[in-house]
Structure formats: C-alpha cells, structure tokens
Design a protein around this motif. Structure first.
Motif, PDB file in Angstrom:
ATOM      1  N   SER A   1      -1.535  -5.316  -8.554  1.00  9.47           N
ATOM      2  CA  SER A   1      -1.691  -4.153  -9.431  1.00  9.47           C
ATOM      3  C   SER A   1      -2.316  -3.010  -8.643  1.00  9.47           C
ATOM      4  O   SER A   1      -1.645  -2.059  -8.285  1.00  9.47           O
ATOM      5  N   THR A   2      -3.602  -3.138  -8.336  1.00 10.32           N
ATOM      6  CA  THR A   2      -4.251  -2.125  -7.497  1.00 10.32           C
ATOM      7  C   THR A   2      -4.494  -2.652  -6.087  1.00 10.32           C
ATOM      8  O   THR A   2      -4.883  -1.911  -5.202  1.00 10.32           O
ATOM      9  N   HIS A   3      -4.279  -3.952  -5.889  1.00  7.01           N
ATOM     10  CA  HIS A   3      -4.445  -4.555  -4.569  1.00  7.01           C
ATOM     11  C   HIS A   3      -3.532  -5.774  -4.477  1.00  7.01           C
ATOM     12  O   HIS A   3      -2.986  -6.248  -5.488  1.00  7.01           O
ATOM     13  N   VAL A   4      -3.351  -6.257  -3.268  1.00  5.38           N
ATOM     14  CA  VAL A   4      -2.466  -7.398  -3.038  1.00  5.38           C
ATOM     15  C   VAL A   4      -3.085  -8.668  -3.617  1.00  5.38           C
ATOM     16  O   VAL A   4      -4.233  -8.996  -3.330  1.00  5.38           O
ATOM     17  N   GLU A   5      -2.305  -9.369  -4.442  1.00  6.06           N
ATOM     18  CA  GLU A   5      -2.745 -10.638  -5.010  1.00  6.06           C
ATOM     19  C   GLU A   5      -2.020 -11.831  -4.386  1.00  6.06           C
ATOM     20  O   GLU A   5      -2.581 -12.923  -4.308  1.00  6.06           O
ATOM     21  N   ALA A   6      -0.768 -11.630  -3.967  1.00  2.04           N
ATOM     22  CA  ALA A   6      -0.005 -12.696  -3.311  1.00  2.04           C
ATOM     23  C   ALA A   6       1.102 -12.043  -2.497  1.00  2.04           C
ATOM     24  O   ALA A   6       1.658 -11.023  -2.902  1.00  2.04           O
TER      25      ALA A   6
ATOM     26  N   VAL B   1       0.841  -1.204   0.000  1.00  2.00           N
ATOM     27  CA  VAL B   1       0.000   0.000   0.000  1.00  2.00           C
ATOM     28  C   VAL B   1       0.877   1.256   0.000  1.00  2.00           C
ATOM     29  O   VAL B   1       0.657   2.186  -0.780  1.00  2.00           O
ATOM     30  N   GLY B   2       1.889   1.283   0.881  1.00  2.00           N
ATOM     31  CA  GLY B   2       2.746   2.458   0.954  1.00  2.00           C
ATOM     32  C   GLY B   2       3.493   2.728  -0.327  1.00  2.00           C
ATOM     33  O   GLY B   2       3.617   3.869  -0.769  1.00  2.00           O
ATOM     34  N   ALA B   3       4.003   1.655  -0.957  1.00  2.00           N
ATOM     35  CA  ALA B   3       4.846   1.816  -2.139  1.00  2.00           C
ATOM     36  C   ALA B   3       4.066   2.105  -3.398  1.00  2.00           C
ATOM     37  O   ALA B   3       4.561   2.790  -4.301  1.00  2.00           O
ATOM     38  N   THR B   4       2.837   1.581  -3.518  1.00  2.00           N
ATOM     39  CA  THR B   4       2.129   1.655  -4.799  1.00  2.00           C
ATOM     40  C   THR B   4       0.977   2.637  -4.813  1.00  2.00           C
ATOM     41  O   THR B   4       0.392   2.856  -5.878  1.00  2.00           O
ATOM     42  N   ARG B   5       0.616   3.222  -3.674  1.00  2.00           N
ATOM     43  CA  ARG B   5      -0.540   4.131  -3.666  1.00  2.00           C
ATOM     44  C   ARG B   5      -0.350   5.243  -4.695  1.00  2.00           C
ATOM     45  O   ARG B   5      -1.271   5.584  -5.437  1.00  2.00           O
ATOM     46  N   GLU B   6       0.854   5.794  -4.756  1.00  2.00           N
ATOM     47  CA  GLU B   6       1.133   6.827  -5.769  1.00  2.00           C
ATOM     48  C   GLU B   6       1.056   6.241  -7.173  1.00  2.00           C
ATOM     49  O   GLU B   6       0.509   6.857  -8.082  1.00  2.00           O
ATOM     50  N   LEU B   7       1.637   5.060  -7.366  1.00  2.00           N
ATOM     51  CA  LEU B   7       1.662   4.454  -8.697  1.00  2.00           C
ATOM     52  C   LEU B   7       0.263   4.121  -9.180  1.00  2.00           C
ATOM     53  O   LEU B   7      -0.053   4.293 -10.360  1.00  2.00           O
TER      54      LEU B   7
ATOM     55  N   LEU C   1       5.649  -6.978 -13.919  1.00  2.00           N
ATOM     56  CA  LEU C   1       6.283  -6.168 -14.960  1.00  2.00           C
ATOM     57  C   LEU C   1       7.204  -5.105 -14.378  1.00  2.00           C
ATOM     58  O   LEU C   1       8.050  -4.565 -15.095  1.00  2.00           O
ATOM     59  N   THR C   2       7.045  -4.799 -13.096  1.00  2.00           N
ATOM     60  CA  THR C   2       7.869  -3.785 -12.444  1.00  2.00           C
ATOM     61  C   THR C   2       8.295  -4.287 -11.079  1.00  2.00           C
ATOM     62  O   THR C   2       7.465  -4.729 -10.283  1.00  2.00           O
ATOM     63  N   LEU C   3       9.597  -4.208 -10.809  1.00  2.00           N
ATOM     64  CA  LEU C   3      10.131  -4.500  -9.485  1.00  2.00           C
ATOM     65  C   LEU C   3      10.295  -3.183  -8.741  1.00  2.00           C
ATOM     66  O   LEU C   3      10.986  -2.279  -9.213  1.00  2.00           O
ATOM     67  N   VAL C   4       9.642  -3.076  -7.579  1.00  2.00           N
ATOM     68  CA  VAL C   4       9.736  -1.877  -6.744  1.00  2.00           C
ATOM     69  C   VAL C   4      10.462  -2.264  -5.461  1.00  2.00           C
ATOM     70  O   VAL C   4      10.010  -3.158  -4.736  1.00  2.00           O
TER      71      VAL C   4
END
Length: 319
Positions: A159-164, A118-124, A216-219
């Motif tokens: 992508s927009t939420h945790v899948e695994a 959540v912290g890392a991808t909210r902006e993305l 597709l993207t490593l963060v």
C-alpha cells in the motif's frame, strides 16, 4: 531539490532519467530510452554477447554526455535480469565503470521489484486517503505492481510500502527466444500453448510467495504494458501522458494479446504506437500480461509510465 541521474539497464533496453528530486516531487529534465537487446541469447548461452555489450556501451556513452551537460550531482546505474544471469557480467561492470565513473549495481529480482514499486506508486501514495486528496480513478491500495521486463517479471504487493515481492524468469525477450523462433510469421498454436504453460507455471510460483488475492489494483509497468495500453486507446502515435494511469480492461488485454500473436512481424511494425525494438517480442509480453490478469482475476490493469527508473532516481536522491 537535487539533480540526479538514473540508468536502468535491462534485458531489452537501457534507459536514462535525469531529474530534479525533492522530498515529494520528481521533475523530469531528460528521459531517454534505447533498445539495445543486451540479453540477446543469454537464456541459451548464459553469456552477454559482444555485439550486445557494444550496443549498450554506445547508448551509455551518449547518456554520459547528457549527464555531464546537465550537471547531475548523483548517478546510480542499475542492471537487472540479463546481467544477473550472465557468466561474463564482469565485462559489463568494467565497461559501465569506465563510462560513468561509478560501479553499476547488479540487483536481485526482489531489489528490482522494490524499486519498481516505489517508482510506480509514489504518485499514488501521495493521493492516498491518508493525504485527504483524491486517488486517480480505479487505484485503491493495496497495489500489485507488475514489471514485465525482457528477461524477468517482478511482482510486488503493498500500500504505502512493500509487503511482499517475488521475481520470476519470464520476460518478453526470454520467452520469445525460448518459444517463438519463427522468421516473422505468427507463432503456431503449439508454440503459444507451450509459452502459456511456461507463464502459468511461473504465476503459480508467484502466488505461493505473494498474496495476490489481497490486491485491489493491478499496476502494470514497462514497454509491453504501455504498448498494449496505446493499442487499446487507439492512439495515432505514442503519447505517454495519455497512457499514464489509463485503465485497460481484462477483455481488451486478452483481445490485443490474441491479435498481436496472430500478426506477422511486418503487421506489428505498422501499429502506430509500436517501438521498432519491441516488434518481435511484444506478442510474448502481451501474453504475459493477459495471463496475469486472467489467472489472478483482475478486471483491468492501470498502465504506469512511472517505474523502476523513477524508483532509482528517488533512491539516488536519498543515498
């Protein structure tokens, strides 16, 4: 907008974020970090050391003063790997409750991974194709978010939420204590080989639980990643704005990990972006990142200054 305080107590550092949080905005008021090495010796003894607890509580007392000064209306304290593993974690819980007046949450590795995502991808996600806004260069979902901590590393796909999500007990402090016990000299080839085998075994377990090949993207998150990014960018001092969302190639990661492992502690201390509290553990942290990039076939890693601390703040605003 409400004002919240988030505290992340990890194996190596304790961090504070006081922020104004709205539905889709998070604005920093204060962001602090202290290296306290709470996890000192936990891998070997299974207990939190008395001096490590006192270092942590001292930093937290300073944070409590800032929280009072800024009149945060919600406080959430989260503890991760070192505290999860400690037989005497109740000593930590009691001390935190006395300082902040709230019960600390000793979260699982999966909960840690979800907060990091959540912290890392909210902006993305804000800039995802669904919004019609451009994404930062090189950041297409699905994302594999990797949080390299002191005691553990969390992997989460979505992508927009945790899948695994999956957590493994490899981290820069844990692996340094396990394999790199020298007096500041570069580790032997045998020590690096043993540490690499330890990491690769953990990555095999991750791949069995998380479909990393879909990403597709490593963060990359946390101090090991941002320090490697700062070295790759050849910064003359640590600059979080330049590091945030910078892309570091696999070749750069491999080269920097090799260089760091080949240095003495004194040589690492002279690197401009190096925090003094990371000097002895950065070699292990960089090697973890290098093995992740190599084993999973990523061409680069996007460094993020937004991480579990931001995830805690978002959750504190909605709890």
């Amino acid at each position: 907008m409400i004002r919240v305080a988030a505290i992340d107590c990890g194996t190596n550092s304790v961090r504070l974020l006081i922020a104004e949080v709205g539905r889709d905005r998070l604005i920093d008021v204060e962001r602090r970090m202290e290296i306290v090495r709470l996890g000192q010796g936990v891998d070997e003894t299974g207990r939190l050391a008395a001096d490590a607890l006192e270092r942590t509580f001292t930093a937290m007392r300073g944070y409590a003063e800032l929280i009072d000064r800024h009149a945060a209306t919600s406080v959430r304290v989260v503890a991760t790997s070192a505290t999860r593993d400690a037989a005497n974690r109740q000593d930590f819980v009691d001390g935190v409750r006395e300082i902040f007046g709230v019960e600390p949450e000793v979260i699982t590795g999966v909960e840690e991974a979800e907060l990091s995502f959540v912290g890392a991808t909210r902006e993305l996600v804000r800039f995802s194709p669904e919004t019609g806004l451009p994404a930062p260069e090189g950041t297409r979902p699905p994302y594999l978010v990797v949080d390299i901590g002191g005691g553990s590393t969390e992997f989460v796909l979505g992508s927009t939420h945790v899948e695994a999500a999956f957590s493994v007990d490899i981290g820069c402090v844990r692996l340094t204590e396990r394999h790199l016990r020298g007096a500041g000299d570069p580790p032997s080839a045998e020590a690096i080989e043993a540490m690499t085998a330890d990491i690769d075994d953990a990555l095999d377990r991750v791949a069995a639980e998380v479909p990393v090949e879909r990403a597709l993207t490593l963060v990359g998150l946390a101090g090991s990643v941002t320090t490697v990014a700062g070295v790759a960018l050849e910064l003359s001092e640590y600059d979080s704005q330049k590091i945030h969302h910078s892309r570091i190639t696999a070749g750069q990661v491999h080269d920097i990990a090799g260089r760091l492992l080949g240095m003495t502690v004194g040589q690492r201390a002279e690197i401009p972006v190096m925090h003094p509290g990371r000097v002895d553990v950065i070699g292990a942290g960089a090697l973890i990142l290098d093995r992740i990039v190599t084993r999973y076939g990523f061409g680069d890693v996007v460094a993020s200054e937004r991480d579990i601390l931001d995830g805690i703040a978002w959750s504190a605003a909605t709890s």
